[in-house]
Design a protein around this motif. Structure first.
Motif, PDB file in Angstrom:
ATOM      1  N   LEU A   5       6.007  -1.783   9.954  1.00 49.53           N
ATOM      2  CA  LEU A   5       5.781  -1.717   8.512  1.00 49.53           C
ATOM      3  C   LEU A   5       4.823  -2.810   8.049  1.00 49.53           C
ATOM      4  CD1 LEU A   5       9.387  -0.978   7.194  1.00 49.53           C
ATOM      5  CD2 LEU A   5       7.419   0.565   7.167  1.00 49.53           C
ATOM      6  N   ARG A   6       4.986  -4.020   8.599  1.00 49.73           N
ATOM      7  CA  ARG A   6       4.081  -5.110   8.228  1.00 49.73           C
ATOM      8  C   ARG A   6       2.654  -4.817   8.671  1.00 49.73           C
ATOM      9  NH1 ARG A   6       8.124  -8.901  10.270  1.00 49.73           N
ATOM     10  NH2 ARG A   6       6.698  -9.228  12.009  1.00 49.73           N
ATOM     11  N   LEU A   7       2.516  -4.230   9.841  1.00 46.24           N
ATOM     12  CA  LEU A   7       1.195  -3.877  10.352  1.00 46.24           C
ATOM     13  C   LEU A   7       0.542  -2.818   9.468  1.00 46.24           C
ATOM     14  CD1 LEU A   7      -0.744  -4.458  12.705  1.00 46.24           C
ATOM     15  CD2 LEU A   7       0.283  -2.531  13.890  1.00 46.24           C
ATOM     16  N   GLN A   8       1.317  -1.799   9.093  1.00 40.87           N
ATOM     17  CA  GLN A   8       0.795  -0.758   8.212  1.00 40.87           C
ATOM     18  C   GLN A   8       0.407  -1.333   6.856  1.00 40.87           C
ATOM     19  OE1 GLN A   8       3.687   2.326   7.865  1.00 40.87           O
ATOM     20  NE2 GLN A   8       3.326   3.130   9.923  1.00 40.87           N
ATOM     21  N   HIS A   9       1.200  -2.269   6.365  1.00 41.71           N
ATOM     22  CA  HIS A   9       0.899  -2.880   5.079  1.00 41.71           C
ATOM     23  C   HIS A   9      -0.397  -3.694   5.150  1.00 41.71           C
ATOM     24  CE1 HIS A   9       1.650  -4.455   1.111  1.00 41.71           C
ATOM     25  NE2 HIS A   9       1.624  -5.701   1.562  1.00 41.71           N
ATOM     26  N   ALA A  10      -0.577  -4.417   6.243  1.00 37.46           N
ATOM     27  CA  ALA A  10      -1.769  -5.253   6.400  1.00 37.46           C
ATOM     28  C   ALA A  10      -3.037  -4.413   6.519  1.00 37.46           C
ATOM     29  CB  ALA A  10      -1.621  -6.156   7.623  1.00 37.46           C
ATOM     30  N   THR A  11      -2.927  -3.235   7.124  1.00 34.67           N
ATOM     31  CA  THR A  11      -4.097  -2.383   7.297  1.00 34.67           C
ATOM     32  C   THR A  11      -4.302  -1.425   6.126  1.00 34.67           C
ATOM     33  OG1 THR A  11      -2.810  -0.772   8.557  1.00 34.67           O
ATOM     34  CG2 THR A  11      -3.983  -2.471   9.803  1.00 34.67           C
ATOM     35  N   GLY A  12      -3.389  -1.462   5.147  1.00 28.34           N
ATOM     36  CA  GLY A  12      -3.533  -0.621   3.977  1.00 28.34           C
ATOM     37  C   GLY A  12      -3.032   0.802   4.163  1.00 28.34           C
ATOM     38  N   GLU A  13      -2.314   1.074   5.230  1.00 30.90           N
ATOM     39  CA  GLU A  13      -1.820   2.421   5.507  1.00 30.90           C
ATOM     40  C   GLU A  13      -0.454   2.686   4.896  1.00 30.90           C
ATOM     41  OE1 GLU A  13      -1.775   3.017   9.701  1.00 30.90           O
ATOM     42  OE2 GLU A  13      -3.891   2.526   9.926  1.00 30.90           O
ATOM     43  N   GLU A  70       2.177   3.401   2.280  1.00 26.44           N
ATOM     44  CA  GLU A  70       2.213   3.922   0.918  1.00 26.44           C
ATOM     45  C   GLU A  70       3.454   3.450   0.174  1.00 26.44           C
ATOM     46  OE1 GLU A  70       1.701   8.125   0.804  1.00 26.44           O
ATOM     47  OE2 GLU A  70      -0.084   8.045   2.078  1.00 26.44           O
ATOM     48  N   ASN A  71       4.594   3.433   0.856  1.00 28.23           N
ATOM     49  CA  ASN A  71       5.841   3.038   0.226  1.00 28.23           C
ATOM     50  C   ASN A  71       6.144   1.584   0.588  1.00 28.23           C
ATOM     51  OD1 ASN A  71       8.332   2.865  -0.933  1.00 28.23           O
ATOM     52  ND2 ASN A  71       9.350   4.261   0.484  1.00 28.23           N
ATOM     53  N   THR A  72       5.722   0.655  -0.255  1.00 26.79           N
ATOM     54  CA  THR A  72       5.911  -0.761   0.054  1.00 26.79           C
ATOM     55  C   THR A  72       7.362  -1.188  -0.126  1.00 26.79           C
ATOM     56  OG1 THR A  72       5.258  -1.336  -2.199  1.00 26.79           O
ATOM     57  CG2 THR A  72       3.546  -1.392  -0.506  1.00 26.79           C
ATOM     58  N   ALA A  73       8.175  -0.380  -0.759  1.00 31.88           N
ATOM     59  CA  ALA A  73       9.597  -0.705  -0.895  1.00 31.88           C
ATOM     60  C   ALA A  73      10.280  -0.685   0.472  1.00 31.88           C
ATOM     61  CB  ALA A  73      10.274   0.269  -1.843  1.00 31.88           C
ATOM     62  N   GLY A  74       9.686   0.001   1.435  1.00 31.32           N
ATOM     63  CA  GLY A  74      10.242   0.039   2.783  1.00 31.32           C
ATOM     64  C   GLY A  74      10.267  -1.329   3.435  1.00 31.32           C
ATOM     65  N   LEU A  75       9.322  -2.187   3.076  1.00 28.22           N
ATOM     66  CA  LEU A  75       9.307  -3.549   3.604  1.00 28.22           C
ATOM     67  C   LEU A  75      10.566  -4.300   3.176  1.00 28.22           C
ATOM     68  CD1 LEU A  75       5.615  -4.693   3.086  1.00 28.22           C
ATOM     69  CD2 LEU A  75       6.841  -4.585   5.232  1.00 28.22           C
ATOM     70  N   ARG A  76      10.881  -4.202   1.907  1.00 29.62           N
ATOM     71  CA  ARG A  76      12.043  -4.909   1.377  1.00 29.62           C
ATOM     72  C   ARG A  76      13.341  -4.385   1.990  1.00 29.62           C
ATOM     73  NH1 ARG A  76      13.451  -5.831  -5.014  1.00 29.62           N
ATOM     74  NH2 ARG A  76      15.200  -7.220  -4.662  1.00 29.62           N
ATOM     75  N   SER A  77      13.460  -3.076   2.064  1.00 31.00           N
ATOM     76  CA  SER A  77      14.683  -2.509   2.631  1.00 31.00           C
ATOM     77  C   SER A  77      14.783  -2.806   4.130  1.00 31.00           C
ATOM     78  CB  SER A  77      14.760  -1.007   2.368  1.00 31.00           C
ATOM     79  OG  SER A  77      13.708  -0.337   3.006  1.00 31.00           O
ATOM     80  N   GLY A  78      13.651  -2.848   4.815  1.00 28.12           N
ATOM     81  CA  GLY A  78      13.654  -3.193   6.236  1.00 28.12           C
ATOM     82  C   GLY A  78      14.088  -4.621   6.483  1.00 28.12           C
TER      83      GLY A  78
END
Length: 72
Positions: free
Chosen positions: A28-36, A38-46
């Motif tokens: 999830l962190r990798l996807q967030h860093a590359t802009g892929e 979409e659901n950033t709330a997944g980071l918090r729940s993870g």
């Protein structure tokens, strides 16, 4: 997974769950860093799911950083 469900797991299954949560959070962190991502709330729940599992492990006296037999 709820805390009560985590408490029902045996030690080996709990360590495997922690390892899986860490891999998922890394993805999830990798996807967030590359802009892929979409659901950033997944980071918090993870993060919360991983913290919940680590808390249960520490309450049992298990080292959450210990590698599993098939993992390391």
């Amino acid at each position: 997974m709820k805390s009560s469900e985590l408490r029902d797991l045996n030690d080996k299954a709990l360590r495997e769950h922690i390892a899986t949560q860490r891999r998922d959070l890394f993805g999830l962190r990798l996807q967030h860093a590359t802009g892929e991502l979409e659901n950033t709330a997944g980071l918090r729940s993870g993060k919360r799911a991983l913290a919940r599992a680590i808390t249960v492990a520490r309450q049992r006296g298990i080292d959450p950083n210990q590698k599993t037999a098939d993992n390391g």
